[in-house]
Write an enzyme that holds these catalytic residues in place. Structure first.
Site, PDB file in Angstrom:
ATOM      1  CG  LEU A 100      11.799  18.481   1.384  1.00 37.35           C
ATOM      2  CD1 LEU A 100      11.189  16.990   1.370  1.00 37.35           C
ATOM      3  CD2 LEU A 100      11.653  18.665   3.030  1.00 37.35           C
ATOM      4  CG  ASP A 101      18.605  19.025   4.057  1.00 40.95           C
ATOM      5  OD1 ASP A 101      18.626  20.226   3.678  1.00 40.95           O
ATOM      6  OD2 ASP A 101      18.544  18.963   5.169  1.00 40.95           O
ATOM      7  CD1 TRP A 102      21.109  14.885  -3.311  1.00 38.92           C
ATOM      8  CD2 TRP A 102      22.041  13.729  -1.349  1.00 38.92           C
ATOM      9  NE1 TRP A 102      21.784  13.734  -3.582  1.00 38.92           N
ATOM     10  CE2 TRP A 102      22.217  13.081  -2.384  1.00 38.92           C
ATOM     11  CE3 TRP A 102      22.459  13.216  -0.142  1.00 38.92           C
ATOM     12  CZ2 TRP A 102      22.862  11.712  -2.547  1.00 38.92           C
ATOM     13  CZ3 TRP A 102      23.062  11.880   0.072  1.00 38.92           C
ATOM     14  CH2 TRP A 102      23.209  11.203  -1.226  1.00 38.92           C
ATOM     15  CG  HIS A 187      20.657  22.212   6.654  1.00 37.63           C
ATOM     16  ND1 HIS A 187      20.634  21.387   5.522  1.00 37.63           N
ATOM     17  CD2 HIS A 187      21.879  22.862   6.298  1.00 37.63           C
ATOM     18  CE1 HIS A 187      21.186  21.531   4.562  1.00 37.63           C
ATOM     19  NE2 HIS A 187      22.012  22.673   4.892  1.00 37.63           N
ATOM     20  CE  LYS A 190      18.906  16.400   7.407  1.00 39.60           C
ATOM     21  NZ  LYS A 190      19.805  16.488   6.116  1.00 39.60           N
TER      22      LYS A 190
END
Ligand code: URA
Length: 240
Positions: A100-102, A187, A190
């Site tokens: 998972l992204d930051w 990503h 997004k």
């Protein structure tokens, strides 16, 4: 047991990643570098990856409610907090199943089981990954429809996704949309929303297969039991 399987079982890397490490000459068996992927390991063999001895340990599985501001890797050269830092009690060498992204929060599985990881992240297995995104713009059927057919992300079309509009605020010009996908590209969510003109402000993964965040506050984790794991296998196998 084949060398790549042995490394995956030890939780060091997935089988595919293990093959890369072998080809790069980073694996030794009884002190000798091996690059032959057909090498098999017998009991008593001493295997090292980049100079670190590896051994097969008990397989463990955790579900973490990842908070924003934490990175999904095992270590960070800049010293930022990682998801592993949130599970100090775990002595096995676990790592996240996908990323998972930051700035993304939510459901993240961690394990030392490389085969399980491969099974969970392979899009062929079509395990649901459900995200809730707060996006800029007014979401409606017209602008979201391309997501159900696939949009081009990094030169490749995404698999059909399922959306549900949870909230629309026409005054502030923002919306909350749930999106279910089976892939896990970089990503991806997004980029999918970006592709339909609705940039993501805030993203959370609310479900992975049968696992959701019930009972877990951000930063909390629980150990998964055999039932949780067999259900995940079942969801993956059902698709084959
Ligand atoms: N898609 C994204 O864009 N980010 C995540 O963290 C997960 C899926």
């Amino acid at each position: 047991m084949r060398i790549n399987k042995f490394i995956a079982h030890a939780g060091v890397a997935s089988r595919r990643k293990a093959e890369e490490l072998i080809k790069q000459g980073l694996v030794t068996v009884n002190g000798q570098v091996i690059t032959d992927l057909a090498t098999t390991i017998k009991s008593g063999d001493r295997v090292e990856v980049e100079g670190t001895p590896i051994y097969n340990e008990e397989k463990v599985y955790y579900l973490l409610n990842k908070p924003r501001g934490v990175i999904s890797s095992v270590s960070d050269e800049k010293g930022r907090q990682t998801v592993i830092d949130l599970l100090p009690q775990v002595k096995e060498r676990i790592y996240p199943v996908g990323r998972l992204d930051w700035d993304t929060s939510g459901v993240l599985i961690l394990t030392n089981d490389g085969d399980f990881t491969d099974e969970m992240i392979h899009p062929r297995n079509e395990i649901d990954k459900v995200y809730v995104a707060r996006v800029k713009g007014v979401a409606n059927k017209e602008n979201l429809r391309p997501l159900t057919r696939g949009v081009v992300v990094d030169g490749k079309k995404t698999k059909p996704a399922v959306y549900e509009i949870l909230k629309v605020d026409p005054v502030k010009g923002r919306s909350v949309v749930q999106l279910t996908i089976h892939e896990g590209r970089n990503h991806q969510v997004k980029k999918m929303f970006e592709a339909v003109g609705l940039p993501v402000d805030k993203l959370s993964r609310t479900r992975f297969g049968n696992l959701d965040l019930t009972g877990l506050r951000p930063g909390e984790a629980r150990r998964l039991n055999k039932k949780d794991i067999s259900k995940l296998h079942e969801l993956a196998v059902r698709q084959k």
